[in-house]
Design a protein around this motif. Sequence first.
Motif, mmCIF file in Angstrom:
data_model
loop_
_atom_site.group_PDB
_atom_site.id
_atom_site.type_symbol
_atom_site.label_atom_id
_atom_site.label_comp_id
_atom_site.label_asym_id
_atom_site.label_seq_id
_atom_site.Cartn_x
_atom_site.Cartn_y
_atom_site.Cartn_z
ATOM 1 N N HIS A 150 -5.305 0.506 -9.713
ATOM 2 C CA HIS A 150 -4.314 0.910 -10.716
ATOM 3 C C HIS A 150 -4.993 1.157 -12.062
ATOM 4 C CE1 HIS A 150 -0.669 1.182 -13.000
ATOM 5 N NE2 HIS A 150 -0.917 0.075 -13.677
ATOM 6 N N ALA A 188 4.475 -2.289 -5.900
ATOM 7 C CA ALA A 188 3.395 -2.877 -5.099
ATOM 8 C C ALA A 188 3.043 -4.265 -5.614
ATOM 9 C CB ALA A 188 2.163 -1.976 -5.146
ATOM 10 N N ARG A 189 3.010 -4.400 -6.941
ATOM 11 C CA ARG A 189 2.685 -5.693 -7.561
ATOM 12 C C ARG A 189 3.741 -6.740 -7.204
ATOM 13 N NH1 ARG A 189 2.431 -3.879 -12.519
ATOM 14 N NH2 ARG A 189 0.211 -3.367 -12.331
ATOM 15 N N SER A 191 4.136 3.818 -7.061
ATOM 16 C CA SER A 191 4.756 2.770 -7.873
ATOM 17 C C SER A 191 3.894 1.513 -7.836
ATOM 18 C CB SER A 191 6.163 2.464 -7.344
ATOM 19 O OG SER A 191 6.723 1.378 -8.061
ATOM 20 N N SER A 192 3.032 1.370 -8.818
ATOM 21 C CA SER A 192 2.174 0.193 -8.877
ATOM 22 C C SER A 192 2.984 -1.068 -9.155
ATOM 23 C CB SER A 192 1.102 0.371 -9.952
ATOM 24 O OG SER A 192 1.699 0.610 -11.205
ATOM 25 N N GLU A 193 4.078 -0.922 -9.901
ATOM 26 C CA GLU A 193 4.907 -2.092 -10.223
ATOM 27 C C GLU A 193 5.583 -2.638 -8.962
ATOM 28 O OE1 GLU A 193 6.480 -5.209 -12.026
ATOM 29 O OE2 GLU A 193 5.017 -3.831 -12.907
ATOM 30 N N MET A 216 -5.837 -3.734 -5.469
ATOM 31 C CA MET A 216 -4.768 -2.866 -5.956
ATOM 32 C C MET A 216 -4.759 -2.770 -7.477
ATOM 33 S SD MET A 216 -1.520 -2.657 -7.419
ATOM 34 C CE MET A 216 -0.701 -4.225 -7.263
ATOM 35 N N GLU A 217 -4.939 -3.910 -8.166
ATOM 36 C CA GLU A 217 -4.930 -3.884 -9.630
ATOM 37 C C GLU A 217 -6.137 -3.116 -10.195
ATOM 38 O OE1 GLU A 217 -2.593 -4.380 -11.406
ATOM 39 O OE2 GLU A 217 -1.304 -5.971 -10.617
ATOM 40 N N LYS A 238 -6.930 4.369 -11.948
ATOM 41 C CA LYS A 238 -6.020 5.519 -12.014
ATOM 42 C C LYS A 238 -5.574 5.783 -13.455
ATOM 43 C CE LYS A 238 -1.394 6.895 -10.587
ATOM 44 N NZ LYS A 238 -0.111 6.387 -10.050
ATOM 45 N N MET A 289 2.251 1.795 -3.438
ATOM 46 C CA MET A 289 1.202 2.211 -4.369
ATOM 47 C C MET A 289 0.777 3.664 -4.118
ATOM 48 S SD MET A 289 -0.929 1.097 -6.780
ATOM 49 C CE MET A 289 -2.512 1.537 -7.499
ATOM 50 N N GLU A 290 0.568 4.016 -2.856
ATOM 51 C CA GLU A 290 -0.035 5.316 -2.537
ATOM 52 C C GLU A 290 0.981 6.417 -2.251
ATOM 53 O OE1 GLU A 290 -2.825 4.693 0.606
ATOM 54 O OE2 GLU A 290 -4.057 3.303 -0.565
ATOM 55 N N LYS A 300 0.833 -1.205 0.000
ATOM 56 C CA LYS A 300 0.000 0.000 0.000
ATOM 57 C C LYS A 300 0.869 1.257 0.000
ATOM 58 C CE LYS A 300 -3.850 2.086 2.506
ATOM 59 N NZ LYS A 300 -4.727 2.014 3.705
#
Length: 399
Positions: free
Chosen positions: A57, A29-30, A25-27, A53-54, A60, A20-21, A17
Motif C-alpha cells: 500500500h 483489506a486492513r 480498497s486497502s482500508e 499488504m501495508e 502504491k 486490495m487487488e 488480497k
Amino acid sequence: MKSDVFSLTALWIMAAKWEMEDRLSSESARQLFLRALRFHPECPKLYQEYFRMELMHAEKLRKEKEEFEKASMDMENPDYSEEILKGELARIIYKNSVSIIKGAEFHVSLLSIAQLFDFAKDLQKEIYDDLQHLHTDDPLTWDYVARRELEIESQTEEQPTTKQAKAVEVGRKEERCCAVYEEAVKTLPTEAMWKCYITFCLERFTKKTNSGFLRGKRLERTMTAFRKAHELKLLPEFQYEQLIKSLLSHNFLKEALEVAVAGTELFRDSGTMWQMKLQVLIDSKSPDIAMQFEESFVHLKPQVCLSLWISWAEWSEGAKSQEDTEAVFKKALLAVIGADSVTLKDKYLDWAYRNGGYKKARAVFKSLQESRPFSVDFFRKMIQFEKEQIFGWIISKKN
C-alpha cells in the motif's frame, strides 16, 4: 485442528488480497486482517501477509505521489503523509507481531518481506538490528547475518571485470561469511550452529565454478570447518554423508576418505557410514578393501549387514577371482539368516549362472535347496536357466 486453522487463515488472506487487488480498497483489506487477527492472534502467516499488504500500500501511494508530482498537480490527499509513505503502518505491525510471536525464524521472514521494497531501507535496518539484539542465541540469526555478507558489494569504486577478478571478489565475500560463522561457533558452540556452518560450506563447495582458485578455497574452507566440528563431535551423521557424497562427486578421494574414516570412528554402529567408507575405498582402489569389509562386520549388528555383504560380493566379482567371490557368498550365507538371506541366495544364483553357466548355477541351486527360506524368483530363475539350457541343446542338435 492445525489444518483447519490454516484453511481459515488462508481464506482471510484470500479475502484481504481480493479487497486490495481487485476492489483497490486497502482500508477494507486492513479491516479484514485486523478481524482475522482477533480470531487467530498468534498466526504468523496472517502477520506476514498483513505486513506485506501495508508495504504494498505504501509503495502504491509513493508511485501515485510521484505521478502527481510529474504532472505538477496539487495534492490534498491526507493518505500521502510522510509516515505512511515511509511504511510506518508496516513498522507498527512488525513491532506488534514480534512481541507476540517469538523466534528468529519469524523475525527473518519479516525482514525478507521488507527487503522486497526498496523504499523501506530504514525499516529493514531496524528489523535487522533487532534480530541481532533479540536473537543472539539462535543459530538462524548467525546464519542469516553470515549469508548476508554475500550480498554486500565491494567498497572499491571499480567493480571487477575479468573472470579472475570476479572469482577473487566472490572468494573475499565467502571469507567474510566464514569469519562470521567462526565467531558464531565460538559464541554458540552447539550442533545446530555447526550444522549451519557446514551446510553453508557445502552449498558453496558444490556451486559450479570454472575458477580453480575458487574451487580450491572452497574445498579448504569446507575441510577446515569439518575438522573442527568433528573434533568437537558436534556434527550429525547425515552431514558426514552429505560431505562424502559431495567430495566423491568432485573426485576428491583423499578428502572423502578422511571424512569417511572420521565418520566410522564416531558412528561405529552405522551401516550407512561403513557403506560410504567402503565405497570411497573401492573408488580409491585401496588394497585393504576386503580387510575393511571384515572390520565393518565386527562393529555392526548382523541385521544391518546385508547391503555390505552384497557390496563385497559385487566388488569381488569385478576385482577378484571366482573362487574369492564364491567364498564371500558362502561367508555371507553363514552370517545372514532369515528373510534377509533370500536376497543373498538370489544374487548368488545369478552370479553362478553369469560366471559359470548352467552347470555352476545347477550346483549352487542344489547346495542351497535345503537352506530355507527362498523367494519365488529363486525357483523361477532356475526354471529359466533350465529352459535356456534345453533350448540351446535343441538348437545345437538342429545345426
